[in-house]
Design an enzyme around this catalytic site. Structure first.
Site, PDB file in Angstrom:
ATOM      1  N   ASN A   1      38.535 -30.105   1.102  1.00 22.39           N
ATOM      2  CA  ASN A   1      38.782 -28.867   0.365  1.00 22.39           C
ATOM      3  C   ASN A   1      37.806 -27.824   0.893  1.00 22.39           C
ATOM      4  O   ASN A   1      36.629 -27.829   0.545  1.00 22.39           O
ATOM      5  CB  ASN A   1      38.549 -29.122  -1.135  1.00 22.39           C
ATOM      6  CG  ASN A   1      38.624 -27.841  -1.954  1.00 22.39           C
ATOM      7  OD1 ASN A   1      39.048 -26.794  -1.458  1.00 22.39           O
ATOM      8  ND2 ASN A   1      38.201 -27.912  -3.214  1.00 22.39           N
TER       9      ASN A   1
ATOM     10  N   LYS B   1      37.728 -24.720   0.301  1.00 23.66           N
ATOM     11  CA  LYS B   1      37.460 -23.613  -0.630  1.00 23.66           C
ATOM     12  C   LYS B   1      37.583 -22.273   0.131  1.00 23.66           C
ATOM     13  O   LYS B   1      38.376 -22.188   1.061  1.00 23.66           O
ATOM     14  CB  LYS B   1      36.096 -23.792  -1.296  1.00 23.66           C
ATOM     15  CG  LYS B   1      35.956 -25.205  -1.885  1.00 23.66           C
ATOM     16  CD  LYS B   1      34.811 -25.373  -2.825  1.00 23.66           C
ATOM     17  CE  LYS B   1      34.793 -26.814  -3.340  1.00 23.66           C
ATOM     18  NZ  LYS B   1      33.805 -27.049  -4.369  1.00 23.66           N
TER      19      LYS B   1
ATOM     20  N   HIS C   1      41.992 -27.523  -9.924  1.00 32.08           N
ATOM     21  CA  HIS C   1      40.587 -27.650  -9.513  1.00 32.08           C
ATOM     22  C   HIS C   1      39.685 -26.959 -10.543  1.00 32.08           C
ATOM     23  O   HIS C   1      40.045 -25.915 -11.085  1.00 32.08           O
ATOM     24  CB  HIS C   1      40.383 -27.032  -8.128  1.00 32.08           C
ATOM     25  CG  HIS C   1      39.020 -27.341  -7.577  1.00 32.08           C
ATOM     26  ND1 HIS C   1      37.904 -26.644  -7.953  1.00 32.08           N
ATOM     27  CD2 HIS C   1      38.607 -28.310  -6.733  1.00 32.08           C
ATOM     28  CE1 HIS C   1      36.848 -27.180  -7.343  1.00 32.08           C
ATOM     29  NE2 HIS C   1      37.254 -28.185  -6.592  1.00 32.08           N
TER      30      HIS C   1
ATOM     31  N   GLU D   1      37.153 -25.128 -10.301  1.00 31.69           N
ATOM     32  CA  GLU D   1      36.820 -23.720 -10.035  1.00 31.69           C
ATOM     33  C   GLU D   1      37.968 -22.813 -10.442  1.00 31.69           C
ATOM     34  O   GLU D   1      37.760 -21.704 -10.932  1.00 31.69           O
ATOM     35  CB  GLU D   1      36.450 -23.543  -8.549  1.00 31.69           C
ATOM     36  CG  GLU D   1      35.053 -24.098  -8.268  1.00 31.69           C
ATOM     37  CD  GLU D   1      34.854 -24.628  -6.863  1.00 31.69           C
ATOM     38  OE1 GLU D   1      35.614 -24.267  -5.954  1.00 31.69           O
ATOM     39  OE2 GLU D   1      33.903 -25.431  -6.684  1.00 31.69           O
TER      40      GLU D   1
ATOM     41  N   GLU E   1      37.180 -35.280 -10.536  1.00 28.01           N
ATOM     42  CA  GLU E   1      36.038 -34.497 -10.078  1.00 28.01           C
ATOM     43  C   GLU E   1      35.221 -34.054 -11.289  1.00 28.01           C
ATOM     44  O   GLU E   1      35.527 -33.019 -11.899  1.00 28.01           O
ATOM     45  CB  GLU E   1      36.507 -33.261  -9.305  1.00 28.01           C
ATOM     46  CG  GLU E   1      37.285 -33.589  -8.047  1.00 28.01           C
ATOM     47  CD  GLU E   1      37.226 -32.464  -7.036  1.00 28.01           C
ATOM     48  OE1 GLU E   1      36.833 -32.711  -5.895  1.00 28.01           O
ATOM     49  OE2 GLU E   1      37.559 -31.310  -7.394  1.00 28.01           O
TER      50      GLU E   1
ATOM     51  N   GLY F   1      29.432 -29.693  -6.004  1.00 25.97           N
ATOM     52  CA  GLY F   1      28.525 -28.741  -5.369  1.00 25.97           C
ATOM     53  C   GLY F   1      27.076 -28.876  -5.799  1.00 25.97           C
ATOM     54  O   GLY F   1      26.253 -28.010  -5.511  1.00 25.97           O
TER      55      GLY F   1
ATOM     56  N   SER G   1      30.325 -33.790  -4.511  1.00 27.86           N
ATOM     57  CA  SER G   1      29.148 -34.095  -3.686  1.00 27.86           C
ATOM     58  C   SER G   1      29.279 -35.361  -2.847  1.00 27.86           C
ATOM     59  O   SER G   1      28.304 -36.074  -2.623  1.00 27.86           O
ATOM     60  CB  SER G   1      27.879 -34.143  -4.557  1.00 27.86           C
ATOM     61  OG  SER G   1      27.657 -32.871  -5.146  1.00 27.86           O
TER      62      SER G   1
END
Ligand code: PGA
Length: 251
Positions: A13, A15, A95, A97, A167, A173, A212
């Site tokens: 991914n 991003k 996701h 985000e 996730e 992150g 991560s």
């Protein structure tokens, strides 16, 4: 019981990162394992170039987001059917985000999911709890709520052509992946949920872990029975690191 019929997946991914240069670098240097499926999610701008370069390979590409209509007055958006026409085969949906920064509610995620399946793309449904939810003992409730929302909008839940990415928001992150035990425990609950809510697809659905993931530590995670692969963010921008993760899923 082991992973059995489920081929491992290693997914990147990117991003809002990358360039045509990075696409070319990946095309030239990406490992092409036959023991795993490799999926790349570049920005929508770079999808066409990557899809073209990987056309005659086993590497699949997809988008990180779509809108929940086929076409129309939705300035700035793209549809799942446009992604399919551009050579994309997959789409991330839900996701964290998107959920936290762009207001994708459970209901919007469910509508997008439906359009992704209708366009013939494979959805990668991302679910995961926040730190607060975990600390208050509500981690599985949060994940289950996200799964239920999609199933309510889905006429006939058939998970065999879907991937789920667990996730945990607190691991994305942060440099701190979930421990193999924590990830395995949740992913077993997710598989059990699929078993209860679909028609016999729980041994076919691939459940990825994301948050991560790096080359170091990937082997311990993939050794868990219900971890079928990875959705990799930061580490997926470095082809050598990504290749190391591919190597780790060889078992
Ligand atoms: P990360 O991101 O690997 O950088 O934690 C994972 C993701 O958001 O999919």
């Amino acid at each position: 019981m082991g992973r059995g019929m489920r081929k491992p997946v290693v997914a990147a991914n990117w991003k809002m990162n990358g360039s045509l240069g990075l696409c070319e670098h990946f095309v030239a240097n990406l490992a092409r394992p036959d023991y795993a499926d490799v999926w790349i999610f570049p920005t929508a701008l770079h999808l066409g170039a990557l899809a073209e370069s990987f056309r005659d390979s086993d590497i699949s590409v997809g988008v990180q987001n779509v809108w929940c209509e086929v076409e129309g007055a939705f300035t700035g958006e793209i549809s799942a059917s446009m992604v399919a026409a551009a050579g994309g085969q997959l789409a991330l949906v839900g996701h964290s985000e998107r959920r936290s920064l762009f207001g994708d509610s459970d209901a919007v995620v469910a509508r997008k999911f439906k359009k992704i399946t209708e366009a013939g793309l494979i959805p990668v449904l991302c679910v995961g709890e926040t730190l607060e939810e975990r600390e208050s003992g509500l981690a599985f409730e949060a994940v289950q709520r996200q799964l239920n929302a999609v199933e309510e909008a889905w006429d006939n839940p058939a998970y065999s052509h879907v991937a789920i990415a667990y996730e945990p928001v607190w691991a994305i992150g942060t440099g701190e992946a979930a421990t193999p035990d924590i990830a395995q425990a949740m992913q077993a609950l997710i598989r059990n949920h699929v078993d209860q809510n679909s028609s016999g697809d729980s041994q076919a659905v691939r459940i990825l872990y994301g948050g991560s993931v790096k080359g170091v530590g990937a082997a311990e995670l993939i050794a868990q029975e219900d971890i079928d692969g990875f959705l990799v963010g930061g580490a997926s921008l470095d082809v050598n690191e990504f290749n190391q993760i591919c190597e780790a899923v060889k078992s």
